[in-house]
Scaffold this motif. Structure first.
Motif, PDB file in Angstrom:
ATOM      1  N   UNK A 116     -23.535   4.629  20.013  1.00  0.00           N
ATOM      2  CA  UNK A 116     -24.785   5.223  19.550  1.00  0.00           C
ATOM      3  C   UNK A 116     -24.477   6.393  18.623  1.00  0.00           C
ATOM      4  N   UNK A 117     -25.064   6.375  17.443  1.00  0.00           N
ATOM      5  CA  UNK A 117     -24.769   7.383  16.432  1.00  0.00           C
ATOM      6  C   UNK A 117     -25.930   8.355  16.259  1.00  0.00           C
ATOM      7  N   UNK A 118     -25.639   9.639  16.389  1.00  0.00           N
ATOM      8  CA  UNK A 118     -26.610  10.695  16.126  1.00  0.00           C
ATOM      9  C   UNK A 118     -26.190  11.400  14.834  1.00  0.00           C
ATOM     10  N   UNK A 119     -27.019  11.293  13.822  1.00  0.00           N
ATOM     11  CA  UNK A 119     -26.739  11.886  12.516  1.00  0.00           C
ATOM     12  C   UNK A 119     -27.354  13.284  12.463  1.00  0.00           C
ATOM     13  N   UNK A 120     -26.554  14.267  12.076  1.00  0.00           N
ATOM     14  CA  UNK A 120     -27.027  15.646  11.944  1.00  0.00           C
ATOM     15  C   UNK A 120     -26.995  15.987  10.458  1.00  0.00           C
ATOM     16  N   UNK A 121     -28.175  16.055   9.860  1.00  0.00           N
ATOM     17  CA  UNK A 121     -28.313  16.232   8.414  1.00  0.00           C
ATOM     18  C   UNK A 121     -28.884  17.620   8.153  1.00  0.00           C
ATOM     19  N   UNK A 122     -28.203  18.406   7.330  1.00  0.00           N
ATOM     20  CA  UNK A 122     -28.649  19.789   7.181  1.00  0.00           C
ATOM     21  C   UNK A 122     -28.332  20.362   5.808  1.00  0.00           C
ATOM     22  N   UNK A 123     -28.973  21.492   5.526  1.00  0.00           N
ATOM     23  CA  UNK A 123     -28.641  22.314   4.359  1.00  0.00           C
ATOM     24  C   UNK A 123     -28.330  23.703   4.863  1.00  0.00           C
ATOM     25  N   UNK A 124     -27.216  24.252   4.416  1.00  0.00           N
ATOM     26  CA  UNK A 124     -26.824  25.599   4.830  1.00  0.00           C
ATOM     27  C   UNK A 124     -26.277  26.333   3.621  1.00  0.00           C
ATOM     28  N   UNK A 125     -26.888  27.456   3.282  1.00  0.00           N
ATOM     29  CA  UNK A 125     -26.444  28.229   2.122  1.00  0.00           C
ATOM     30  C   UNK A 125     -25.381  29.252   2.507  1.00  0.00           C
ATOM     31  N   UNK A 126     -25.622  29.982   3.608  1.00  0.00           N
ATOM     32  CA  UNK A 126     -24.700  31.045   4.005  1.00  0.00           C
ATOM     33  C   UNK A 126     -23.924  30.738   5.288  1.00  0.00           C
ATOM     34  N   UNK A 127     -24.173  29.584   5.898  1.00  0.00           N
ATOM     35  CA  UNK A 127     -23.405  29.182   7.069  1.00  0.00           C
ATOM     36  C   UNK A 127     -24.115  29.247   8.405  1.00  0.00           C
ATOM     37  N   UNK A 128     -25.309  29.844   8.455  1.00  0.00           N
ATOM     38  CA  UNK A 128     -26.029  29.956   9.732  1.00  0.00           C
ATOM     39  C   UNK A 128     -26.427  28.580  10.269  1.00  0.00           C
ATOM     40  N   UNK A 129     -27.015  27.766   9.413  1.00  0.00           N
ATOM     41  CA  UNK A 129     -27.428  26.423   9.834  1.00  0.00           C
ATOM     42  C   UNK A 129     -26.208  25.568  10.167  1.00  0.00           C
ATOM     43  N   UNK A 130     -25.121  25.752   9.426  1.00  0.00           N
ATOM     44  CA  UNK A 130     -23.896  24.993   9.703  1.00  0.00           C
ATOM     45  C   UNK A 130     -23.401  25.272  11.121  1.00  0.00           C
ATOM     46  N   UNK A 131     -23.426  26.535  11.522  1.00  0.00           N
ATOM     47  CA  UNK A 131     -22.966  26.871  12.882  1.00  0.00           C
ATOM     48  C   UNK A 131     -23.855  26.227  13.941  1.00  0.00           C
ATOM     49  N   UNK A 132     -25.158  26.236  13.700  1.00  0.00           N
ATOM     50  CA  UNK A 132     -26.054  25.562  14.639  1.00  0.00           C
ATOM     51  C   UNK A 132     -25.776  24.064  14.651  1.00  0.00           C
ATOM     52  N   UNK A 133     -25.508  23.486  13.474  1.00  0.00           N
ATOM     53  CA  UNK A 133     -25.232  22.047  13.381  1.00  0.00           C
ATOM     54  C   UNK A 133     -24.000  21.674  14.195  1.00  0.00           C
TER      55      UNK A 133
END
Length: 203
Positions: free
Chosen positions: A1-18
């Protein structure tokens, strides 16, 4: 089962949550977490003027998502920073290219979930996630939030993001604040919760 995590992160905050969402997904037996970025729409010189060049270089190893990858996933968790109480333009442009998937019903019945960040405590985190849900509902997705069984969102001991709608973080006025342990725990919980729901749906 594949869970895709698709995001945009400019300064890295969203990346860390991802990354935390992905860690939560992997706690569910048989669940695979796949991280993908949406395409950047800002010219490199604009990114540089915003002071985000180094942060963007740090994310360069994450592949850019294609629309077809959405259809191949069993569940999708989207991450976007808040822009005036709504998703960022990069995410909006990516989603606006999914009309073909919509016409074929390719996302109907898949679990969909959202996490976000904002500069200030009341900077539109909830409105961003709720308005994002509209697009997911048009695709026929099954909305998954962050239930109150995640006890971290009831804390009053510190300023923290996260709501029943999804995990979130507060970057601070100058963007220097990175996700706290409570916020990262919320993202991990959300990833695990989405994967658990997706496993039931795929069965």
């Amino acid at each position: 089962m594949k869970v895709l995590i698709v995001y945009y992160s400019l300064y890295g905050h969203i990346h860390r949550l991802a990354e935390a969402v992905a860690a939560g997904v992997r706690e569910v037996p048989g669940a695979e977490a796949v991280l993908r970025r949406v395409p950047e729409t800002l010219p490199a010189e604009v990114v540089a003027k915003m002071g985000a060049t180094e942060a963007q270089k740090a994310l360069a190893h994450i592949p850019v998502c294609t629309v077809d990858e959405l259809a191949a996933a069993d569940a999708i968790v989207f991450g976007s920073p808040t822009r005036f109480g709504n998703m960022c333009g990069q995410m909006r442009q990516f989603l606006d290219a999914t009309g073909g998937l919509w016409a074929q019903g390719k996302l109907v019945g898949k679990a969909g979930s959202v996490f976000t960040s904002s500069g200030t405590q009341h900077g539109g985190q909830e409105s961003t996630i709720l308005s994002f849900h509209t697009t997911l509902l048009h695709h026929g997705m099954v909305i998954v939030g962050l239930p109150y069984s995640f006890q971290g969102q009831t804390t009053v001991a510190e300023v923290a993001g996260c709501s029943p709608y999804g995990a979130s973080t507060i970057a601070g006025g100058d963007g220097s604040r990175m996700p706290s342990e409570v916020e990262l725990a919320g993202a991990r919980f959300q990833g695990r919760h989405v994967a658990t729901i997706a496993a039931k749906l795929t069965r």
